[in-house]
Write a protein that holds these residues in place. Structure first.
Motif, short mmCIF file in Angstrom:
data_model
loop_
_atom_site.label_atom_id
_atom_site.label_comp_id
_atom_site.label_asym_id
_atom_site.label_seq_id
_atom_site.Cartn_x
_atom_site.Cartn_y
_atom_site.Cartn_z
N ALA A 1 41.55 41.25 39.93
CA ALA A 1 39.93 41.27 40.71
C ALA A 1 39.24 40.20 40.85
N SER A 2 39.15 39.61 39.82
CA SER A 2 38.15 38.95 39.23
C SER A 2 38.52 37.50 40.59
N ASP A 3 40.23 37.12 40.49
CA ASP A 3 40.93 37.18 41.51
C ASP A 3 40.66 36.50 42.88
N VAL A 4 40.79 37.69 44.04
CA VAL A 4 40.67 38.30 45.20
C VAL A 4 39.50 38.25 44.80
N SER A 5 38.05 38.56 43.91
CA SER A 5 36.52 38.77 44.41
C SER A 5 36.30 37.78 44.37
N SER A 6 36.75 36.08 44.74
CA SER A 6 35.68 34.72 44.29
C SER A 6 36.37 34.67 45.46
N ILE B 1 44.23 51.09 38.45
CA ILE B 1 43.14 50.08 38.68
C ILE B 1 42.57 49.48 36.77
N ARG B 2 42.23 50.51 35.58
CA ARG B 2 41.82 49.89 34.60
C ARG B 2 42.64 48.68 33.96
N LYS B 3 44.07 49.22 33.99
CA LYS B 3 45.07 48.44 33.01
C LYS B 3 44.32 46.35 33.12
N SER C 1 31.07 31.09 37.91
CA SER C 1 31.10 29.41 38.68
C SER C 1 31.61 29.87 40.54
N ARG C 2 32.19 31.02 40.96
CA ARG C 2 32.62 31.47 42.06
C ARG C 2 31.75 30.82 43.28
N ALA C 3 31.78 29.96 44.55
CA ALA C 3 31.12 29.46 45.72
C ALA C 3 30.58 30.82 46.11
N GLY D 1 28.60 47.05 29.62
CA GLY D 1 28.27 48.25 29.46
C GLY D 1 27.56 48.69 31.11
N LYS D 2 27.73 48.25 31.73
CA LYS D 2 27.22 48.73 32.72
C LYS D 2 27.26 49.80 33.78
N SER D 3 28.75 50.04 33.44
CA SER D 3 29.96 51.23 34.27
C SER D 3 29.08 52.57 33.23
N ASP E 1 27.03 49.58 40.44
CA ASP E 1 26.93 48.40 39.93
C ASP E 1 27.82 47.28 40.02
N GLY E 2 27.40 45.81 39.71
CA GLY E 2 28.41 45.21 40.22
C GLY E 2 28.61 44.20 39.32
N ARG E 3 28.67 43.13 40.02
CA ARG E 3 27.95 41.75 40.45
C ARG E 3 26.69 41.01 40.83
N ASP E 4 26.86 40.64 42.13
CA ASP E 4 26.26 40.39 43.06
C ASP E 4 25.51 41.78 43.96
N ILE E 5 24.97 42.91 42.86
CA ILE E 5 24.68 43.91 44.29
C ILE E 5 22.88 44.20 43.50
N GLY E 6 22.25 43.01 43.21
CA GLY E 6 21.09 42.62 43.52
C GLY E 6 20.42 41.18 44.39
N TYR F 1 38.00 34.44 30.53
CA TYR F 1 38.61 33.06 32.39
C TYR F 1 37.48 34.10 32.69
N ARG F 2 37.03 35.52 33.22
CA ARG F 2 36.45 36.02 34.04
C ARG F 2 34.60 35.86 33.92
N ASP F 3 34.08 35.45 32.71
CA ASP F 3 32.69 35.14 32.83
C ASP F 3 33.25 34.11 33.75
N VAL G 1 45.17 44.21 35.90
CA VAL G 1 43.81 44.25 37.49
C VAL G 1 42.69 43.59 37.32
N SER G 2 42.74 44.00 36.10
CA SER G 2 41.31 43.15 36.15
C SER G 2 41.34 41.34 36.22
N ILE G 3 42.22 41.32 36.26
CA ILE G 3 42.36 39.03 36.21
C ILE G 3 42.85 38.93 37.98
O1 DC Z 1 33.12 45.44 36.73
P1 DC Z 1 34.18 45.31 36.63
O2 DC Z 1 35.30 44.18 35.70
O3 DC Z 1 35.23 46.23 37.50
O4 DC Z 1 34.82 44.49 37.56
C1 DC Z 1 35.92 43.99 38.35
C2 DC Z 1 36.11 42.05 38.81
O5 DC Z 1 35.21 42.11 39.98
C3 DC Z 1 34.93 41.60 38.51
O6 DC Z 1 36.12 40.35 37.18
C4 DC Z 1 34.64 39.97 39.31
C5 DC Z 1 34.83 41.42 40.99
N1 DC Z 1 33.25 42.03 40.68
C6 DC Z 1 32.75 41.28 41.92
O7 DC Z 1 33.18 40.35 42.28
N2 DC Z 1 31.68 41.32 42.72
C7 DC Z 1 31.33 43.57 42.50
N3 DC Z 1 30.31 43.81 42.88
C8 DC Z 1 31.77 44.05 41.82
C9 DC Z 1 33.37 43.20 40.98
#
Ligand code: DC
Length: 234
Positions: free
Chosen positions: A101-106, A92-94, A188-190, A17-19, A130-135, A181-183, A97-99
């Motif tokens: 995004a997760s792949d390239v974000s690692s 980008i919401r498809k 677990s990515r470095a 519910g971040k977004s 909002d994101g995963r590594d903002i804080g 998969y994305r969790d 594309v979620s998968i």
């Molecule tokens: O929040 P989202 O589901 O739209 O993000 C898509 C992917 O992008 C998610 O699987 C992880 C990556 N992501 C990230 O690594 N770091 C962020 N700050 C935001 C998203």
């Protein structure tokens, strides 16, 4: 250099519910909402369109200089993503594309490429980002850090409903599988894995509906930043 802007960092797993909550809080408190997942999704989409192996750092690194990624706000105040001038905000919401995004974000090369863009927004505006590594990485000095969570099942249920409302074909089980998969991959990515910053406040929304979650998040903002909503809720 002194930075007088205020930043709220909101991290957590997919579908917590971040977004929607960050967007609503940004409206209520007069902040700019920055959805950093959309930026990663735009890179993921570019890789998908080119048919490049999304985990191949060298190939992706060759693609990045060819990408012009812009974040714009339309008249309704919604964030739009432009990829080489094309508005890709809906595409980008498809789920596929979620998968991506997760792949390239690692890949560290992708994270480094997008870092300045995210930080410069927080230097110029009061943001809820909002994101995963903002804080933990992007804005380690954020004025308030919130870690939003919910069970994988609750998150999959919400994401599935959201996709249905947008008319995007999907079934609950594959949405749950994607979320797991994305969790796993995002945590677990470095490079900048998803984790709660030590000074973040955790908010678990499994048992809360949207309005209850919004009230809880607003309360955190009011208490920590000593500000009131700028706009009265209708
Ligand atoms: O929040 P989202 O589901 O739209 O993000 C898509 C992917 O992008 C998610 O699987 C992880 C990556 N992501 C990230 O690594 N770091 C962020 N700050 C935001 C998203």
């Amino acid at each position: 250099m002194m930075n007088n802007t205020v930043a709220i960092a909101v991290d957590g797993p997919s579908g917590a519910g971040k977004s929607s909550l960050s967007k609503r809080c940004a409206q209520a408190f007069g902040f700019m909402y920055v959805d950093t997942g959309a930026i990663y999704r735009t890179v993921g989409l570019a890789a998908l369109r080119r048919g490049i192996d999304r985990k191949d750092s060298e190939k992706i690194s060759g693609l990045l200089p060819e990408l012009s990624i812009e974040l714009k706000y339309n008249e309704a105040g919604e964030q739009r993503m432009l990829l080489n001038g094309e508005d890709v905000s809906d595409e980008i919401r498809k789920p596929e594309v979620s998968i991506c995004a997760s792949d390239v974000s690692s890949l560290p090369v992708v994270r480094a490429f997008l870092m300045d863009m995210q930080r410069s927004l927080a230097l110029r505006y009061n943001v809820i980002m909002d994101g995963r590594d903002i804080g933990t990485v992007v804005l380690p000095n954020a004025d308030l850090k919130i870690f939003l969570t919910a069970s994988a099942e609750a998150r999959a249920q919400r994401r599935w409903k959201e996709l249905q409302q947008k008319g995007i074909e999907s079934d609950y089980l594959s949405v749950l599988t994607d979320i797991r998969y994305r969790d796993e991959q995002d945590s677990s990515r470095a490079a900048a894995p998803l984790r709660k910053a030590e000074d973040a406040v955790e908010l678990d929304t499994t048992e809360l509906d949207f309005e209850e979650s919004f009230a809880a998040m607003s309360q955190l903002i009011i208490e920590k930043l000593c500000i009131s909503p700028a706009v009265e809720e209708a």
